[in-house]
Structures are given as C-alpha cells and as structure tokens.
Design an enzyme around this catalytic site. Structure first.
Site, PDB file in Angstrom:
ATOM      1  N   LYS A 150      70.186  35.216   6.328  1.00 47.57           N
ATOM      2  CA  LYS A 150      71.392  34.415   6.417  1.00 47.57           C
ATOM      3  C   LYS A 150      71.920  34.379   7.851  1.00 47.57           C
ATOM      4  CE  LYS A 150      72.868  36.466   2.035  1.00 47.57           C
ATOM      5  NZ  LYS A 150      73.902  37.358   1.465  1.00 47.57           N
ATOM      6  N   GLY A 151      71.438  35.301   8.670  1.00 44.95           N
ATOM      7  CA  GLY A 151      72.039  35.529   9.986  1.00 44.95           C
ATOM      8  C   GLY A 151      72.066  34.340  10.920  1.00 44.95           C
ATOM      9  N   GLU A 204      66.197  32.257  14.677  1.00 46.57           N
ATOM     10  CA  GLU A 204      66.604  33.568  14.172  1.00 46.57           C
ATOM     11  C   GLU A 204      67.857  34.044  14.908  1.00 46.57           C
ATOM     12  OE1 GLU A 204      66.881  35.642  12.026  1.00 46.57           O
ATOM     13  OE2 GLU A 204      65.247  37.099  11.962  1.00 46.57           O
ATOM     14  N   ASP A 205      68.613  34.898  14.268  1.00 46.94           N
ATOM     15  CA  ASP A 205      69.808  35.428  14.927  1.00 46.94           C
ATOM     16  C   ASP A 205      69.457  36.473  15.975  1.00 46.94           C
ATOM     17  OD1 ASP A 205      68.975  37.281  12.998  1.00 46.94           O
ATOM     18  OD2 ASP A 205      70.955  37.594  12.133  1.00 46.94           O
ATOM     19  N   ASP A 248      64.560  42.039  16.870  1.00 50.26           N
ATOM     20  CA  ASP A 248      64.814  43.464  17.043  1.00 50.26           C
ATOM     21  C   ASP A 248      63.474  44.198  17.122  1.00 50.26           C
ATOM     22  OD1 ASP A 248      66.156  45.888  17.102  1.00 50.26           O
ATOM     23  OD2 ASP A 248      66.766  45.854  15.018  1.00 50.26           O
ATOM     24  N   PHE A 275      74.418  47.206  18.083  1.00 49.54           N
ATOM     25  CA  PHE A 275      74.489  46.487  16.814  1.00 49.54           C
ATOM     26  C   PHE A 275      75.570  45.434  16.927  1.00 49.54           C
ATOM     27  CE2 PHE A 275      74.874  45.382  12.439  1.00 49.54           C
ATOM     28  CZ  PHE A 275      73.559  45.450  12.010  1.00 49.54           C
ATOM     29  N   VAL A 276      75.154  44.169  16.816  1.00 50.92           N
ATOM     30  CA  VAL A 276      76.098  43.080  17.021  1.00 50.92           C
ATOM     31  C   VAL A 276      76.427  42.364  15.707  1.00 50.92           C
ATOM     32  CG1 VAL A 276      75.499  42.734  19.441  1.00 50.92           C
ATOM     33  CG2 VAL A 276      74.216  41.512  17.710  1.00 50.92           C
ATOM     34  N   ASP A 317      75.833  40.032  10.498  1.00 53.14           N
ATOM     35  CA  ASP A 317      76.660  40.866   9.621  1.00 53.14           C
ATOM     36  C   ASP A 317      76.430  42.362   9.822  1.00 53.14           C
ATOM     37  OD1 ASP A 317      73.975  40.822   8.474  1.00 53.14           O
ATOM     38  OD2 ASP A 317      74.871  41.899   6.798  1.00 53.14           O
ATOM     39  N   ARG A 344      80.374  37.984   9.262  1.00 53.82           N
ATOM     40  CA  ARG A 344      79.616  36.759   9.591  1.00 53.82           C
ATOM     41  C   ARG A 344      80.561  35.643  10.018  1.00 53.82           C
ATOM     42  NH1 ARG A 344      74.302  37.506   7.737  1.00 53.82           N
ATOM     43  NH2 ARG A 344      74.077  38.604   5.758  1.00 53.82           N
TER      44      ARG A 344
END
Ligand code: XMP
Ligand code: MG
Length: 180
Positions: free
Chosen positions: A43-44, A100-101, A104, A153-154, A160, A166
């Site tokens: 969902k990001g 993609e958000d 990683d 961590f963003v 989220d 979000r």
C-alpha cells in the site's frame, strides 16, 4: 502522543512535489514514444504513484497494482516475500515501471521484478521514492530514486508504521524509541 514526539520531518510537501516532478520528467524523457505500464506496489506507494502518474505525459500510460508482503506489522523484514495481489493487466512484451515507496533490503523488489520478467515483460525498471542502500541484501538498484536515506524508519505520504501515519502529507523519521 503528539506527532512531534513520534517523528521528525524528513521531507515537506514542497520537497516531495519537487522530487516527484523531477522523477516524472526523467520518466517522460526515457519513455517518450514508448508504451508504458506503471505498477504501484500497495500500500506504501499509493500516494506517490497517484502524484507521479498525474505528472506522466506518456500517451496511453496504464496503471496497475501489486501487493507483496515481507514486513509483518512491525519494522523488521522477514525476507520471505509473498505476492498478495498480482497485476490484472497483461505485461507480456510491455515496458513495466515498478513504483515503490522504499527500497530497503531489496527482498520485495527483486521478487516482484523477477515475477514480472517471468510473465514476459519486455523491460522492468524500478522507481522508488526512498532508498536505504545500507540495508541491501539483494543486488538490486533503482532506476529512479527520490532520495537516498540512512537506515531510518520513515512514515507519512503513504508509508506506515503498523498501518499508521500513511495520511501525513509529509515524510517524517520515526524515532527509534517508538519501534525498538
Ligand atoms: P525490502 O526489505 O523488501 O522492504 O526492500 C521493502 C518494503 O519494506 C517496507 N519498509 C518501510 N516502510 N518505512 C515504512 O513505512 C520504512 O522506513 C520502511 N523500510 C522498509 C516498505 O513497505 C517497502 O515496501
Ligand atoms: Mg511497501
């Protein structure tokens, strides 16, 4: 708890808009005269892909979505990627751009890229809003990157923490004490 106690701002709305515009301009130049299917990863990337798509001028550009799960409800990658939702359009012999958000460990995107190539996509490129290269476990790089960040961590702008934040119109860095 107040938002300011939970995270610090990393990118404001203006910076996000400029970042998305810069990426869109590169995509528009690279795919000029070509066919393009944009695949947002749920969902990001929902907010990023929505903003990006409105700046894409490629004629006939299509939008589709996939969802994979590797993170559970917390912040630790399992490395075990499962496709929860596949594309609904045919990607055979078409140019696909994954949106993609955040890239990683690379577990999610390498799995998704392989999956789309195995379906016969003519090309598969990756566009990510954030990249944390320091955490990479798979040899994968993005073709379009908004911002390279440290191992932080963003949250916000679609990203989220346990399904929260979000909705923030900007991106913040979650304080370590919140998730450690
Ligand atoms: P991998 O490790 O497979 O992970 O590259 C990619 C997915 O992990 C999530 N992720 C984050 N989500 N803030 C988030 O909200 C972060 O800092 C973060 N780092 C990784 C994200 O869902 C991405 O699709
Ligand atoms: Mg995600």
């Amino acid at each position: 708890m107040l938002h300011k106690d939970v995270f610090e701002e990393l990118m404001n709305e203006e910076e996000l808009d400029k970042t998305v515009s810069d990426i869109a301009a590169r995509i528009n130049a690279d795919y000029d005269g070509k066919e393009l299917v944009i695949v947002g990863i749920l969902k990001g990337s929902a907010i990023f892909v929505a903003d990006l798509l409105r700046k894409i001028t490629i004629e006939g550009v299509q939008l589709d979505f996939m969802q994979a799960s590797s993170y559970g409800s917390g912040s630790v990658s399992s490395g075990n990627v499962r496709i929860v939702k596949d594309v609904s359009c045919n990607v055979k012999e078409r140019n696909v751009l994954i949106v993609e958000d955040i890239l990683d460990t690379g577990n999610t995107l390498s799995h998704i890229k392989e999956h789309l190539l195995s379906k016969g996509a003519a090309s598969v490129r990756i566009c990510t809003l954030f990249d944390k290269p320091g955490r990479r476990k798979k040899p994968i790089t993005a073709d379009y990157t908004g911002k390279v960040i440290d191992d932080l961590f963003v949250v916000g702008y679609g990203l989220d923490y346990s399904e929260r934040y979000r909705n923030l119109p900007y991106v913040g860095v979650l304080k370590a004490e919140i998730y450690s």
